[in-house]
Design an enzyme around this catalytic site. Structure first.
Site, PDB file in Angstrom:
ATOM      1  N   ASP A 140      25.356  -8.865   6.611  1.00  0.00           N
ATOM      2  CA  ASP A 140      26.488  -8.395   7.405  1.00  0.00           C
ATOM      3  C   ASP A 140      26.603  -9.377   8.455  1.00  0.00           C
ATOM      4  O   ASP A 140      27.115  -9.511   9.028  1.00  0.00           O
ATOM      5  CB  ASP A 140      26.839  -7.052   6.901  1.00  0.00           C
ATOM      6  CG  ASP A 140      26.468  -6.455   7.333  1.00  0.00           C
ATOM      7  OD1 ASP A 140      24.929  -6.413   8.462  1.00  0.00           O
ATOM      8  OD2 ASP A 140      26.345  -5.090   7.539  1.00  0.00           O
ATOM      9  N   TYR A 191      -9.992   0.184   1.038  1.00  0.00           N
ATOM     10  CA  TYR A 191      -9.432  -0.146   2.944  1.00  0.00           C
ATOM     11  C   TYR A 191     -10.217   0.930   3.621  1.00  0.00           C
ATOM     12  O   TYR A 191      -9.091   1.784   3.151  1.00  0.00           O
ATOM     13  CB  TYR A 191      -8.697  -1.331   2.834  1.00  0.00           C
ATOM     14  CG  TYR A 191      -8.841  -2.509   3.248  1.00  0.00           C
ATOM     15  CD1 TYR A 191      -9.566  -3.181   3.272  1.00  0.00           C
ATOM     16  CD2 TYR A 191      -7.678  -3.085   1.802  1.00  0.00           C
ATOM     17  CE1 TYR A 191     -10.094  -4.516   3.401  1.00  0.00           C
ATOM     18  CE2 TYR A 191      -8.110  -4.396   1.450  1.00  0.00           C
ATOM     19  CZ  TYR A 191      -8.480  -5.109   2.630  1.00  0.00           C
ATOM     20  OH  TYR A 191      -9.364  -6.483   2.080  1.00  0.00           O
ATOM     21  N   ASP A 192      -9.892   0.857   5.150  1.00  0.00           N
ATOM     22  CA  ASP A 192     -10.149   1.892   6.123  1.00  0.00           C
ATOM     23  C   ASP A 192      -8.570   1.207   7.029  1.00  0.00           C
ATOM     24  O   ASP A 192      -9.309   0.693   7.421  1.00  0.00           O
ATOM     25  CB  ASP A 192     -10.961   1.758   6.544  1.00  0.00           C
ATOM     26  CG  ASP A 192     -11.845   3.852   5.244  1.00  0.00           C
ATOM     27  OD1 ASP A 192     -12.139   2.398   4.463  1.00  0.00           O
ATOM     28  OD2 ASP A 192     -11.457   4.843   5.580  1.00  0.00           O
ATOM     29  N   TYR A 193      -7.564   2.245   7.673  1.00  0.00           N
ATOM     30  CA  TYR A 193      -7.041   1.511   8.211  1.00  0.00           C
ATOM     31  C   TYR A 193      -6.739   2.481   9.633  1.00  0.00           C
ATOM     32  O   TYR A 193      -6.300   3.546   9.814  1.00  0.00           O
ATOM     33  CB  TYR A 193      -5.713   1.147   8.160  1.00  0.00           C
ATOM     34  CG  TYR A 193      -4.967   0.164   6.819  1.00  0.00           C
ATOM     35  CD1 TYR A 193      -5.449  -1.379   6.895  1.00  0.00           C
ATOM     36  CD2 TYR A 193      -4.683   0.406   5.247  1.00  0.00           C
ATOM     37  CE1 TYR A 193      -5.610  -2.415   6.040  1.00  0.00           C
ATOM     38  CE2 TYR A 193      -4.712  -0.339   4.586  1.00  0.00           C
ATOM     39  CZ  TYR A 193      -5.108  -1.603   5.137  1.00  0.00           C
ATOM     40  OH  TYR A 193      -4.917  -1.975   3.395  1.00  0.00           O
ATOM     41  N   GLY A 244       0.967   9.627   3.086  1.00  0.00           N
ATOM     42  CA  GLY A 244       0.897  10.613   3.656  1.00  0.00           C
ATOM     43  C   GLY A 244      -0.409  11.078   3.449  1.00  0.00           C
ATOM     44  O   GLY A 244      -1.057  11.783   3.846  1.00  0.00           O
ATOM     45  N   HIS A 246      -7.818 -13.683   1.789  1.00  0.00           N
ATOM     46  CA  HIS A 246      -6.966 -12.765   1.895  1.00  0.00           C
ATOM     47  C   HIS A 246      -5.794 -12.772   3.075  1.00  0.00           C
ATOM     48  O   HIS A 246      -6.369 -12.941   4.107  1.00  0.00           O
ATOM     49  CB  HIS A 246      -6.740 -11.072   0.780  1.00  0.00           C
ATOM     50  CG  HIS A 246      -7.690 -10.445   1.352  1.00  0.00           C
ATOM     51  ND1 HIS A 246      -9.415 -10.579   1.913  1.00  0.00           N
ATOM     52  CD2 HIS A 246      -7.902  -9.642   2.257  1.00  0.00           C
ATOM     53  CE1 HIS A 246      -9.192 -10.072   2.120  1.00  0.00           C
ATOM     54  NE2 HIS A 246      -9.302  -9.047   2.979  1.00  0.00           N
ATOM     55  N   GLU A 297      23.106 -10.377  14.432  1.00  0.00           N
ATOM     56  CA  GLU A 297      21.915  -9.684  13.843  1.00  0.00           C
ATOM     57  C   GLU A 297      21.130 -11.134  13.000  1.00  0.00           C
ATOM     58  O   GLU A 297      19.571 -11.684  12.991  1.00  0.00           O
ATOM     59  CB  GLU A 297      22.714  -9.119  12.725  1.00  0.00           C
ATOM     60  CG  GLU A 297      22.876  -7.109  12.934  1.00  0.00           C
ATOM     61  CD  GLU A 297      23.090  -6.543  11.568  1.00  0.00           C
ATOM     62  OE1 GLU A 297      23.624  -7.378  10.882  1.00  0.00           O
ATOM     63  OE2 GLU A 297      22.621  -5.109  12.206  1.00  0.00           O
ATOM     64  N   ASP A 348       1.138  -0.922  -0.036  1.00  0.00           N
ATOM     65  CA  ASP A 348       0.090   0.142   0.033  1.00  0.00           C
ATOM     66  C   ASP A 348       0.377   1.367  -0.023  1.00  0.00           C
ATOM     67  O   ASP A 348       0.236   2.421  -0.588  1.00  0.00           O
ATOM     68  CB  ASP A 348      -1.273   0.274   1.059  1.00  0.00           C
ATOM     69  CG  ASP A 348      -2.249  -0.690   0.919  1.00  0.00           C
ATOM     70  OD1 ASP A 348      -2.813  -1.358  -0.447  1.00  0.00           O
ATOM     71  OD2 ASP A 348      -2.880  -1.101   1.405  1.00  0.00           O
ATOM     72  N   ASP A 371      15.037   2.447  23.409  1.00  0.00           N
ATOM     73  CA  ASP A 371      16.002   3.046  23.500  1.00  0.00           C
ATOM     74  C   ASP A 371      15.649   2.958  25.337  1.00  0.00           C
ATOM     75  O   ASP A 371      14.522   3.742  26.345  1.00  0.00           O
ATOM     76  CB  ASP A 371      16.873   4.414  23.740  1.00  0.00           C
ATOM     77  CG  ASP A 371      16.787   4.418  22.174  1.00  0.00           C
ATOM     78  OD1 ASP A 371      17.716   3.668  22.072  1.00  0.00           O
ATOM     79  OD2 ASP A 371      16.644   5.910  21.751  1.00  0.00           O
TER      80      ASP A 371
HETATM   81 CU   LIG Z   1      -8.934  -7.631   3.833  1.00  0.00          CU
END
Ligand SMILES: [Cu+2]
Ligand SMILES: *[C@@H]1O[C@H](CO)[C@@H](O)[C@H](O)[C@H]1NC(C)=O
Ligand SMILES: *[C@@H]1O[C@H](CO)[C@@H](O)[C@H](O)[C@H]1NC(C)=O
Ligand SMILES: *[C@@H]1O[C@H](CO)[C@@H](O)[C@H](O)[C@H]1NC(C)=O
Ligand SMILES: *[C@@H]1O[C@H](CO)[C@@H](O)[C@H](O)[C@H]1NC(C)=O
Ligand SMILES: *[C@@H]1O[C@H](CO)[C@@H](O)[C@H](O)[C@H]1NC(C)=O
Ligand SMILES: *[C@@H]1O[C@H](CO)[C@@H](O)[C@H](O)[C@H]1NC(C)=O
Ligand SMILES: *[C@@H]1O[C@H](CO)[C@@H](O)[C@H](O)[C@H]1NC(C)=O
Ligand SMILES: *[C@@H]1O[C@H](CO)[C@@H](O)[C@H](O)[C@H]1NC(C)=O
Length: 715
Positions: free
Chosen positions: A682, A487-489, A406, A536, A587, A400, A547
């Protein structure tokens, strides 16, 4: 709840209920809060709010995180337009085959400089802009990431030179732009609309051009380069009736367009899919149709009354006929949070926020009781992976962020999206998709919410020493809602009085559907005669740079294990559990994959800062309800979302490893512009390194997903 049902439809309600409804909880526990809890226990019982932490006095001294002002954007524009070699076109002359600016935003300053500035009165970091420029005018065409600075008196503009992501990107990976759509409206839709006009009219009683009030509108299923031969850009287009709401009214007409060229006039229609049959070309299809070799589809245009099921009107009869309104909250002594510029303070909390045109909403410098606990928190990517039988349904994989997060934050409505008395914020962004500089009103809201449940309480009722003490759980909610096509999140960051930060995503809006054929049976739910809702998965990736008492932090798991040992107090053996502290050193070890058989607490700790009892101060991360990614890692679109492999990834922090995804992820699988797995490749030491960590959540079609950072000391 009522209003949700009012606004929903019966079918949607059902489809949501059918789907696996998983709740996700991330809990981070921080030890900082101990003192805090102590303070509170001294308060009188049945206190409504006895906590009186002093406001952390962080003035908004010209916030280093804030999004560029219109003046700063103007300075960037002026400088770039003066560079002749860039050949930037003015908006009225722009097309996809010219050179134009896609987005302009703040390039976040290096963390070290910011900390120096915030904590030690260091020099104020310079402000720079990050600019995506589409170079449709050059051969081969590219998209370039420019760094422009220093603001406000610009003296340089150059292609970003970083090794962590590509900054010169092949044009075939270009994200959606309004100029691409102009090309489609000029060259693709008229072509189909004219040549196949009679087919559309006969089959659907509607057409694609000059259609009056009986129109078909198109949607696009971008095909990730992971599925295509090298160097190609293609998309499946599909028609639906242009009524409220079109994603619920698909018809069985799809076509494949090769959009590799930077010149829309050279885009070609490759294949046609109609009535569940594939045709190698438009020409071939029209021949077959004329000769009567095809079983023709016959659909009536959805009349307004038939169409009711797909609208958002209130259903009758109402559950309650009375005109009584729902309960509301009020603030008896006025607002308890303060807003100054981009900074919000509330009880012990403070945080700064900004909106990026590409990344969307971000939080910075989140402090509790005066101490920074998160340098940065934000949503990185939302993807939706569909399954299906028809060509466009099976290729449907959305990343998306291609739609520029924004710019998807629009007009929150007081009274339904947020409480009437919430604090609303406008944001100012630059994106060519929205005509350049633009103010987006009510893009986010902040409000305090009384959950009406106790945060803590105890009632002792023994004959001696009966007492009660309790504290109501009031929280600060920072809310944004992103609408991406259908969609609305609803994304909430929730700040609790005891140091928990909870992140919650709720999904609403419309389903995306496809035309039903019996072959679809196992790929989703048959909603109505011709409408199939495909199976889906929505996946969300969040970034948080925590921190704990400074930046020297390590990642540890407390592994809970079974024990079977001789009981020291008897002759028997005894079963119980114990924990082992497991320091993650590199990592690779920072890639955490959930395993139900090996329960763990996930901790970010500061080994140099311990409790008086010697326990490292830590933040605990809690999640639950994750689902497993079943697709192979190296197949098709999955290569663009390597973050989806692990439920949690801890990496060593590097300023240039800003994001786990990019606005190119929808198309770039052959060579992802941001390849998240490279960050761990790395395999650097992560012990006591400055580190952010990134975590993902999977949700099957669901209502809610929650991440919590909780406060706690002992385990
Ligand atoms: Cu959905
Ligand atoms: C930018 O230029 C203006 C006008 O020349 C000047 O007044 C201002 O001090 C400069 N700002 C910086 C940060 O250099
Ligand atoms: C990019 O950065 C690298 C390493 O800092 C440097 O060696 C290289 O010359 C730079 N390239 C350009 C084009 O500035
Ligand atoms: C990721 O690593 C691969 C393999 O080393 C490399 O080919 C690719 O260019 C890297 N991607 C980025 C964005 O740095
Ligand atoms: C659609 O159907 C209506 C009613 O049957 C008819 O009058 C009209 O001409 C049709 N329109 C198209 C575009 O086929
Ligand atoms: C379109 O393609 C043709 C042949 O494939 C080529 O000759 C022509 O130059 C292209 N047009 C543009 C505008 O690129
Ligand atoms: C068309 O319909 C007939 C009758 O249902 C069926 O026998 C035939 O296979 C169909 N043809 C195609 C190409 O689907
Ligand atoms: C943490 O402690 C280690 C040894 O105990 C020391 O070497 C290191 O400098 C300390 N780090 C910080 C950030 O204080
Ligand atoms: C995470 O939080 C949820 C909700 O508070 C809780 O039910 C669950 O047990 C917690 N899980 C862990 C591992 O702490």
């Amino acid at each position: 709840m009522k209003s949700w049902i009012d606004n929903g439809q019966k079918w949607m309600w059902i489809s949501v209920a059918l789907a696996v409804s998983t709740m996700f909880f991330f809990l981070i526990c921080i030890s900082l809060v101990f003192a805090f809890v102590f303070k509170d226990t001294t308060s009188s019982p049945i206190s409504i709010e006895q906590i009186n932490i002093e406001q952390s006095n962080i003035a908004d001294k010209d916030d280093v995180f804030s999004q560029l002002s219109f003046e700063e954007i103007d300075a960037v524009l002026e400088y770039l337009y003066a560079i002749k070699d860039l050949r930037l076109t003015t908006p009225d002359r722009t097309s996809i085959e010219t050179s134009f600016i896609h987005t302009i935003e703040l390039q976040p300053p290096p963390k070290e400089e910011v900390l120096e500035y915030l904590n030690s009165n260091g020099k104020k970091p310079v402000r720079k802009a990050k600019v995506y420029i589409f170079r449709g005018d050059i051969d081969p065409p590219l998209i370039e990431e420019y760094i422009v600075g220093d603001l406000p008196n610009v003296t340089y503009a150059h292609v970003a030179n970083v090794s962590s992501r590509h900054t010169q990107i092949p044009y075939i990976y270009r994200p959606f732009s309004s100029y691409e759509f102009m090309g489609i409206y000029r060259h693709v839709i008229p072509h189909i609309g004219k040549d196949a006009n009679h087919v559309l009219e006969e089959s659907y009683n509607a057409t694609a051009i000059n259609c009056g009030n009986r129109c078909l509108r198109f949607s696009m299923t971008p095909i990730s380069s992971g599925y295509l031969e090298e160097g190609k850009r293609k998309a499946w287009f599909w028609f639906a009736y242009d009524v409220e709401f079109f994603t619920l009214h698909p018809v069985d007409f799809q076509f494949l367009v090769d959009m590799t060229s930077a010149h829309p006039s050279n885009w070609t229609i490759e294949k046609i899919w109609y009535a569940n049959q594939m045709f190698p070309s438009l020409h071939n299809f029209l021949d077959e149709y004329r000769c009567g070799n095809i079983n023709k589809t016959r659909l009536a245009f959805p009349e307004p009354e038939e169409n009711l099921y797909s609208g958002l009107h209130r259903r009758e009869p109402l559950f309650s006929r009375s005109k009584k309104r729902a309960p509301v909250q009020f603030e008896p002594d006025g607002r308890r949070f303060q807003v100054s510029g981009n900074t919000v303070t509330y009880l012990g909390w403070s945080m700064r926020h900004r909106m990026s045109p590409t990344n969307g909403f971000q939080l910075f410098d989140v402090r509790f009781d005066g101490e920074m606990i998160a340098y940065e928190m934000n949503l990185q990517e939302v993807i939706v992976l569909y399954s299906g039988y028809t060509p466009s349904a099976r290729m449907l994989n959305y990343a998306d962020s291609a739609g520029l997060f924004g710019t998807r934050h629009r007009g929150l409505v007081p009274g339904s999206d947020c409480p009437e008395d919430a604090q609303f914020f406008d944001v100012h962004l630059y994106s060519s998709n929205e005509g350049g500089k633009r103010t987006y009103e009510n893009s986010l809201c902040v409000f305090e919410h009384n959950t009406n449940s106790p945060l803590r309480r105890h009632r002792a009722y023994s004959r001696i020493g009966a007492f009660y003490a309790g504290l109501v759980n009031s929280v600060l909610i920072v809310r944004t809602i992103m609408s991406v096509i259908n969609y609305d999140y609803v994304i909430d960051y929730i700040f609790h009085q005891n140091g928990i930060i909870e992140t919650k995503v709720s999904l609403t809006g419309y389903l995306s559907t496809s035309f039903y054929f019996p072959e679809e049976e196992y790929y989703g739910g048959h909603l109505r005669e011709h409408t199939q809702a495909g199976l889906h998965n929505h996946l969300f990736h969040f970034k948080v740079d925590v921190d704990v008492k400074g930046t020297s932090n390590r990642f540890e798991t407390l592994d809970i294990k079974p024990e079977y040992k001789k009981d020291p107090w008897s002759d028997n053996h005894h079963h119980q559990t114990y924990y082992e502290r497991n320091l993650r050193k590199t990592e690779k070890e920072g890639e955490y994959t959930y395993n139900f058989e090996t329960p763990k607490y996930l901790l970010i700790s500061n080994n140099n800062e311990t409790t008086p009892e010697g326990i490292p101060r830590s933040i605990k991360i809690n999640f639950s309800g994750i689902s497993k990614m079943l697709l192979p890692d190296d197949y098709g679109f999955a290569q663009s979302i390597s973050w989806a492999r692990h439920q949690l990834t801890v990496t060593k922090r590097k300023d240039e490893e800003e994001d786990s995804s990019s606005i190119f992820a929808m198309w770039d699988a052959k060579d992802p512009v941001v390849n998240f797995k490279n960050y761990s490749e790395d395999n650097e030491n992560i012990i006591d390194e400055v580190m952010p960590f990134e975590y993902i959540m999977f949700i099957d079609e669901n209502r809610s997903l929650t991440i919590l950072f909780i406060s706690l000391t002992v385990f």
